[in-house]
Design an enzyme around this catalytic site. Sequence first.
Site, PDB file in Angstrom:
ATOM      1  N   ASP A  15       0.815  -1.229   0.000  1.00  0.00           N
ATOM      2  CA  ASP A  15       0.000   0.000   0.000  1.00  0.00           C
ATOM      3  C   ASP A  15       0.846   1.276   0.000  1.00  0.00           C
ATOM      4  OD1 ASP A  15      -2.115  -1.794   0.405  1.00  0.00           O
ATOM      5  OD2 ASP A  15      -2.187  -1.442   2.567  1.00  0.00           O
ATOM      6  N   GLU A 221     -11.379   0.386  -3.598  1.00  0.00           N
ATOM      7  CA  GLU A 221     -10.546   0.956  -2.517  1.00  0.00           C
ATOM      8  C   GLU A 221      -9.297   1.578  -3.142  1.00  0.00           C
ATOM      9  OE1 GLU A 221      -9.521  -2.430  -0.040  1.00  0.00           O
ATOM     10  OE2 GLU A 221      -8.292  -3.337  -1.593  1.00  0.00           O
TER      11      GLU A 221
HETATM   12  O1  FUB Z   1      -3.541  -3.309   3.420  1.00  0.00           O
HETATM   13  C1  FUB Z   1      -4.881  -3.490   3.760  1.00  0.00           C
HETATM   14  C2  FUB Z   1      -5.769  -3.098   2.644  1.00  0.00           C
HETATM   15  O2  FUB Z   1      -5.480  -3.879   1.500  1.00  0.00           O
HETATM   16  C3  FUB Z   1      -5.611  -1.689   2.141  1.00  0.00           C
HETATM   17  O3  FUB Z   1      -6.139  -0.704   2.966  1.00  0.00           O
HETATM   18  C4  FUB Z   1      -6.280  -1.834   0.839  1.00  0.00           C
HETATM   19  O4  FUB Z   1      -6.126  -0.764  -0.039  1.00  0.00           O
HETATM   20  C5  FUB Z   1      -5.669  -3.118   0.330  1.00  0.00           C
HETATM   21  O5  FUB Z   1      -4.435  -2.914  -0.276  1.00  0.00           O
END
Ligand code: FUB
Length: 323
Positions: A15, A221
Amino acid sequence: MNKARYLIPDDYMADPAVHVFDGKLYIYPSHDRESGIPENDNGDHFDMNDYHVFSMDDIEGEVTDHGVALRVTDIPWAGRQLWDCDVTYKDGKYYMYFPLKDKNDIFRIGIAISSKPEGPFIPEKHPVPGSYSIDPAVFGENGKYYMYFGGIWGGQLQRYRNNKALESAFFPSAQEPSLCPKVVRLSDDMLGFAEEARDLLILGKEGRPLTQGDTERRFFEASWMHKYKGTYYFSYSTGDTHRLCYATGDNPYGPFTYQGVLLTPVVGWTTHHAIVEYKGKWYLFHHDCVPSGGKTWLRSLKVVEMEYNGDGTIKTIDGGGEQ
Ligand code: FUB
């Protein structure tokens, strides 16, 4: 740089948020670890409990680990799971925004402050009032700072409408407009929202919002915002279809028009990124699970050069996973 490069071979980092501060690249990743929690759709297996900060003077050069910048045990309101953070600079201070579940297992967005880009970051006592969900990304220009956030499934965005918690999670039907990422201007002191968070609309080329059933294009996301030649580029993950996509607009709030795929699926489940210009070239920082042998919760950071076409579209990069 023709080939993607793994940046931190000795540890699992994911991330990435990446910025240039004082002429150096600073990387703010999630710090993956083996917690033994079984994999599920809620993302419980992403049980991270600290952040490290990294810097580089050169994209091909050495990566410096500045050590632990913030621990979950330092945060007074903490429950569990430090997910994707971002950092921005204003008036001599560096502000880290991070998603974390509170003691009721609800994701909120916290703030930690440092006088140096590498930290350590000192957390505020409470999360940002009115904040919810995950993956904050901050974009600043002309003295104004905008936060983009949100994530469905484990990111809990489906539990909210109009910035209010619902009694229970609720998804639109497949034909209805999809759940939107959120955009909000930060207050001048950087410690709160200056306004109600708004839906960031992603439209198809025909001008209609992408639908919830359009899983290859709709938002899941991992928001990121950058600007190239006067155009605003909002990029994000499609989650369960494992693409990084982008949409363009003429202002930080949108609406944005879907343009295409930035990165095809990687090896692993999640895909997440930062886009940054450094020394006149553009780079895509992202992660995959090749070094861990495909363990989705143990991800490794990579960087690859990104190129624009003459019309401002971005050349799709092959993530190396199954399509
Ligand atoms: O790392 C946890 C979660 O996985 C992140 O917040 C998302 O964007 C995904 O990469």
